[in-house]
Design a protein around this motif. Structure first.
Motif, PDB file in Angstrom:
ATOM      1  N   GLY A 123     -28.547 -48.749 -38.909  1.00  0.00           N
ATOM      2  CA  GLY A 123     -28.005 -48.790 -39.794  1.00  0.00           C
ATOM      3  C   GLY A 123     -27.282 -48.637 -40.682  1.00  0.00           C
ATOM      4  O   GLY A 123     -26.105 -48.896 -41.410  1.00  0.00           O
ATOM      5  N   GLY A 124     -26.603 -46.893 -40.404  1.00  0.00           N
ATOM      6  CA  GLY A 124     -25.770 -46.292 -41.585  1.00  0.00           C
ATOM      7  C   GLY A 124     -24.487 -46.345 -40.624  1.00  0.00           C
ATOM      8  O   GLY A 124     -24.135 -47.379 -39.564  1.00  0.00           O
ATOM      9  N   ASP A 125     -23.358 -45.996 -41.308  1.00  0.00           N
ATOM     10  CA  ASP A 125     -22.364 -46.217 -41.115  1.00  0.00           C
ATOM     11  C   ASP A 125     -21.021 -45.419 -41.875  1.00  0.00           C
ATOM     12  O   ASP A 125     -21.772 -44.570 -42.895  1.00  0.00           O
ATOM     13  CB  ASP A 125     -21.131 -47.928 -42.031  1.00  0.00           C
ATOM     14  CG  ASP A 125     -19.982 -47.964 -41.344  1.00  0.00           C
ATOM     15  OD1 ASP A 125     -20.013 -48.661 -40.750  1.00  0.00           O
ATOM     16  OD2 ASP A 125     -19.015 -47.282 -42.111  1.00  0.00           O
ATOM     17  N   ILE A 126     -20.722 -44.384 -40.511  1.00  0.00           N
ATOM     18  CA  ILE A 126     -19.981 -43.066 -41.221  1.00  0.00           C
ATOM     19  C   ILE A 126     -18.568 -43.312 -40.156  1.00  0.00           C
ATOM     20  O   ILE A 126     -18.250 -43.538 -39.434  1.00  0.00           O
ATOM     21  CB  ILE A 126     -20.232 -42.111 -40.539  1.00  0.00           C
ATOM     22  CG1 ILE A 126     -20.131 -40.888 -40.970  1.00  0.00           C
ATOM     23  CG2 ILE A 126     -20.886 -41.925 -39.083  1.00  0.00           C
ATOM     24  CD1 ILE A 126     -20.943 -39.699 -40.497  1.00  0.00           C
ATOM     25  N   ASP A 127     -17.366 -42.376 -41.443  1.00  0.00           N
ATOM     26  CA  ASP A 127     -16.869 -42.325 -41.180  1.00  0.00           C
ATOM     27  C   ASP A 127     -16.080 -40.726 -40.150  1.00  0.00           C
ATOM     28  O   ASP A 127     -16.982 -39.915 -41.570  1.00  0.00           O
ATOM     29  CB  ASP A 127     -15.316 -42.322 -42.173  1.00  0.00           C
ATOM     30  CG  ASP A 127     -15.230 -44.253 -42.718  1.00  0.00           C
ATOM     31  OD1 ASP A 127     -15.175 -44.739 -41.334  1.00  0.00           O
ATOM     32  OD2 ASP A 127     -15.093 -44.072 -43.657  1.00  0.00           O
ATOM     33  N   LEU A 128     -15.342 -40.620 -39.285  1.00  0.00           N
ATOM     34  CA  LEU A 128     -15.508 -39.297 -38.396  1.00  0.00           C
ATOM     35  C   LEU A 128     -13.562 -38.879 -38.286  1.00  0.00           C
ATOM     36  O   LEU A 128     -13.033 -39.604 -38.388  1.00  0.00           O
ATOM     37  CB  LEU A 128     -16.035 -39.226 -37.387  1.00  0.00           C
ATOM     38  CG  LEU A 128     -17.481 -39.361 -37.256  1.00  0.00           C
ATOM     39  CD1 LEU A 128     -17.504 -39.296 -35.888  1.00  0.00           C
ATOM     40  CD2 LEU A 128     -18.453 -38.542 -37.767  1.00  0.00           C
ATOM     41  N   TYR A 129     -13.048 -37.589 -38.889  1.00  0.00           N
ATOM     42  CA  TYR A 129     -12.070 -37.105 -39.377  1.00  0.00           C
ATOM     43  C   TYR A 129     -12.112 -36.263 -38.569  1.00  0.00           C
ATOM     44  O   TYR A 129     -12.900 -35.163 -38.852  1.00  0.00           O
ATOM     45  CB  TYR A 129     -11.420 -37.378 -40.616  1.00  0.00           C
ATOM     46  CG  TYR A 129     -12.207 -38.416 -41.860  1.00  0.00           C
ATOM     47  CD1 TYR A 129     -11.028 -39.560 -41.906  1.00  0.00           C
ATOM     48  CD2 TYR A 129     -13.017 -38.432 -42.398  1.00  0.00           C
ATOM     49  CE1 TYR A 129     -10.784 -40.268 -42.526  1.00  0.00           C
ATOM     50  CE2 TYR A 129     -12.728 -39.668 -43.359  1.00  0.00           C
ATOM     51  CZ  TYR A 129     -12.163 -40.268 -42.970  1.00  0.00           C
ATOM     52  OH  TYR A 129     -12.154 -41.546 -43.331  1.00  0.00           O
ATOM     53  N   ILE A 130     -11.325 -36.522 -37.166  1.00  0.00           N
ATOM     54  CA  ILE A 130     -11.955 -35.296 -35.814  1.00  0.00           C
ATOM     55  C   ILE A 130     -10.131 -34.659 -35.573  1.00  0.00           C
ATOM     56  O   ILE A 130      -9.430 -35.678 -35.339  1.00  0.00           O
ATOM     57  CB  ILE A 130     -11.955 -36.510 -34.636  1.00  0.00           C
ATOM     58  CG1 ILE A 130     -13.874 -37.258 -35.465  1.00  0.00           C
ATOM     59  CG2 ILE A 130     -12.580 -34.766 -33.633  1.00  0.00           C
ATOM     60  CD1 ILE A 130     -14.126 -37.970 -34.075  1.00  0.00           C
ATOM     61  N   PRO A 131     -10.417 -33.202 -35.327  1.00  0.00           N
ATOM     62  CA  PRO A 131      -9.454 -32.326 -35.156  1.00  0.00           C
ATOM     63  C   PRO A 131      -9.311 -32.249 -33.211  1.00  0.00           C
ATOM     64  O   PRO A 131     -10.155 -32.616 -32.069  1.00  0.00           O
ATOM     65  CB  PRO A 131      -9.722 -30.672 -35.381  1.00  0.00           C
ATOM     66  CG  PRO A 131     -11.389 -30.964 -35.210  1.00  0.00           C
ATOM     67  CD  PRO A 131     -11.390 -32.491 -36.044  1.00  0.00           C
ATOM     68  N   PRO A 132      -8.234 -31.978 -32.744  1.00  0.00           N
ATOM     69  CA  PRO A 132      -8.010 -32.359 -31.622  1.00  0.00           C
ATOM     70  C   PRO A 132      -9.522 -31.116 -30.115  1.00  0.00           C
ATOM     71  O   PRO A 132      -9.473 -32.317 -29.274  1.00  0.00           O
ATOM     72  CB  PRO A 132      -7.206 -31.699 -30.238  1.00  0.00           C
ATOM     73  CG  PRO A 132      -5.392 -31.938 -32.652  1.00  0.00           C
ATOM     74  CD  PRO A 132      -7.450 -32.055 -33.298  1.00  0.00           C
ATOM     75  N   SER A 133      -9.613 -30.903 -31.361  1.00  0.00           N
ATOM     76  CA  SER A 133     -11.104 -29.424 -30.120  1.00  0.00           C
ATOM     77  C   SER A 133     -12.845 -30.188 -30.275  1.00  0.00           C
ATOM     78  O   SER A 133     -12.693 -30.008 -29.270  1.00  0.00           O
ATOM     79  CB  SER A 133     -10.354 -28.595 -30.799  1.00  0.00           C
ATOM     80  OG  SER A 133     -11.080 -28.377 -32.043  1.00  0.00           O
ATOM     81  N   LEU A 134     -12.421 -31.468 -31.073  1.00  0.00           N
ATOM     82  CA  LEU A 134     -13.576 -32.044 -31.114  1.00  0.00           C
ATOM     83  C   LEU A 134     -14.065 -33.198 -30.325  1.00  0.00           C
ATOM     84  O   LEU A 134     -14.382 -33.989 -30.791  1.00  0.00           O
ATOM     85  CB  LEU A 134     -14.434 -31.917 -32.505  1.00  0.00           C
ATOM     86  CG  LEU A 134     -14.441 -30.358 -32.734  1.00  0.00           C
ATOM     87  CD1 LEU A 134     -14.892 -30.348 -34.205  1.00  0.00           C
ATOM     88  CD2 LEU A 134     -15.981 -29.831 -32.465  1.00  0.00           C
ATOM     89  N   ALA A 135     -12.372 -33.589 -29.876  1.00  0.00           N
ATOM     90  CA  ALA A 135     -12.224 -35.140 -29.471  1.00  0.00           C
ATOM     91  C   ALA A 135     -11.833 -34.784 -28.211  1.00  0.00           C
ATOM     92  O   ALA A 135     -12.799 -34.181 -27.225  1.00  0.00           O
ATOM     93  CB  ALA A 135     -10.914 -35.570 -30.694  1.00  0.00           C
ATOM     94  N   TYR A 136     -10.350 -34.776 -27.499  1.00  0.00           N
ATOM     95  CA  TYR A 136     -10.271 -34.484 -26.373  1.00  0.00           C
ATOM     96  C   TYR A 136      -9.124 -33.434 -25.814  1.00  0.00           C
ATOM     97  O   TYR A 136      -8.735 -33.492 -24.701  1.00  0.00           O
ATOM     98  CB  TYR A 136      -9.567 -36.019 -25.686  1.00  0.00           C
ATOM     99  CG  TYR A 136     -10.329 -37.474 -25.893  1.00  0.00           C
ATOM    100  CD1 TYR A 136     -11.042 -37.534 -25.883  1.00  0.00           C
ATOM    101  CD2 TYR A 136     -10.158 -37.649 -27.520  1.00  0.00           C
ATOM    102  CE1 TYR A 136     -11.829 -38.880 -25.534  1.00  0.00           C
ATOM    103  CE2 TYR A 136     -10.761 -38.926 -27.630  1.00  0.00           C
ATOM    104  CZ  TYR A 136     -11.929 -39.578 -26.834  1.00  0.00           C
ATOM    105  OH  TYR A 136     -12.858 -40.166 -26.664  1.00  0.00           O
ATOM    106  N   GLY A 137      -8.832 -32.880 -27.182  1.00  0.00           N
ATOM    107  CA  GLY A 137      -8.340 -31.538 -26.708  1.00  0.00           C
ATOM    108  C   GLY A 137      -7.310 -31.684 -26.063  1.00  0.00           C
ATOM    109  O   GLY A 137      -6.202 -32.582 -26.378  1.00  0.00           O
ATOM    110  N   ALA A 138      -6.027 -30.738 -25.455  1.00  0.00           N
ATOM    111  CA  ALA A 138      -5.442 -31.106 -24.858  1.00  0.00           C
ATOM    112  C   ALA A 138      -4.881 -32.126 -23.562  1.00  0.00           C
ATOM    113  O   ALA A 138      -3.610 -32.137 -22.934  1.00  0.00           O
ATOM    114  CB  ALA A 138      -4.994 -29.674 -23.851  1.00  0.00           C
ATOM    115  N   ASP A 139      -5.695 -32.460 -23.412  1.00  0.00           N
ATOM    116  CA  ASP A 139      -5.966 -33.799 -22.449  1.00  0.00           C
ATOM    117  C   ASP A 139      -5.975 -35.143 -23.010  1.00  0.00           C
ATOM    118  O   ASP A 139      -6.206 -35.388 -24.240  1.00  0.00           O
ATOM    119  CB  ASP A 139      -7.108 -34.074 -21.592  1.00  0.00           C
ATOM    120  CG  ASP A 139      -7.596 -32.624 -20.767  1.00  0.00           C
ATOM    121  OD1 ASP A 139      -7.189 -31.662 -20.160  1.00  0.00           O
ATOM    122  OD2 ASP A 139      -9.444 -32.228 -20.910  1.00  0.00           O
ATOM    123  N   PRO A 140      -4.530 -35.748 -22.190  1.00  0.00           N
ATOM    124  CA  PRO A 140      -4.362 -36.817 -22.952  1.00  0.00           C
ATOM    125  C   PRO A 140      -5.195 -37.800 -21.845  1.00  0.00           C
ATOM    126  O   PRO A 140      -5.712 -37.655 -20.791  1.00  0.00           O
ATOM    127  CB  PRO A 140      -2.648 -37.261 -22.484  1.00  0.00           C
ATOM    128  CG  PRO A 140      -2.849 -36.070 -21.457  1.00  0.00           C
ATOM    129  CD  PRO A 140      -3.819 -35.431 -21.810  1.00  0.00           C
TER     130      PRO A 140
END
Length: 165
Positions: A123-140
């Motif tokens: 039931g929760g709702d959260i906004d995440l603000y993410i730098p590249p290294s914690l997302a997809y990094g150098a990979d398109p």
């Protein structure tokens, strides 16, 4: 016939004692964003007037609703979500369709989701603000051809937790 019956009984009793391995095989990510990425993320958030709480791994989050249901137990937990992913300029690169949900194990998603989603309950709702290294990094990230998320992208996600199992 008697030997066959004894053999069946032996199989029945021994298979009942076999321990089943129910682990999903995901390991907690130890990833931490480099200081330069965290600073650039902080600068982008400031530019767009976003205030959020820093996480020790380097992403930022804002809890819009804590939720009151089940919590995430581990990376093997199945989650059902509605979400929207955007770039800081507001362009949407991915989302669940309006009114539809997505299901997956938490270990299947990017590191910032693995660390951020457990901060809220069902039931929760959260906004995440993410730098590249914690997302997809150098990979398109392509989707059936063209690149949807360029390499080294800073991302924003809104995640609504519909269910946790």
């Amino acid at each position: 016939m008697k030997i066959f019956l004894i053999f069946l009984v032996a199989i029945f009793f021994t298979t009942g004692c076999v321990k089943k391995d129910n682990t999903c095989g995901y390991a907690d990510s130890a990833a931490v964003a480099p200081a330069a990425e965290v600073q650039q993320l902080r600068d982008s958030m400031s530019l767009y007037g976003i205030t959020a709480t820093p996480h020790p791994s380097g992403f930022f989050y804002k809890i819009n609703a804590q939720g009151s249901g089940t919590s995430v137990a581990n990376l093997c937990t199945n989650i059902t979500v509605m979400y929207k992913g955007k770039f800081f300029d507001g362009r949407v690169f991915d989302s669940s369709k309006t009114g539809e949900v997505q299901n997956f194990q938490l270990g299947q998603v990017i590191a910032a989701w693995q660390k951020g989603v457990p901060l809220v309950s069902k039931g929760g709702d959260i906004d995440l603000y993410i730098p590249p290294s914690l997302a997809y990094g150098a990979d398109p990230v392509p989707r059936s051809g063209p690149v949807v998320i360029p390499a080294n992208s800073y991302l924003m996600f809104n995640v609504h937790i519909v269910d946790i199992q």
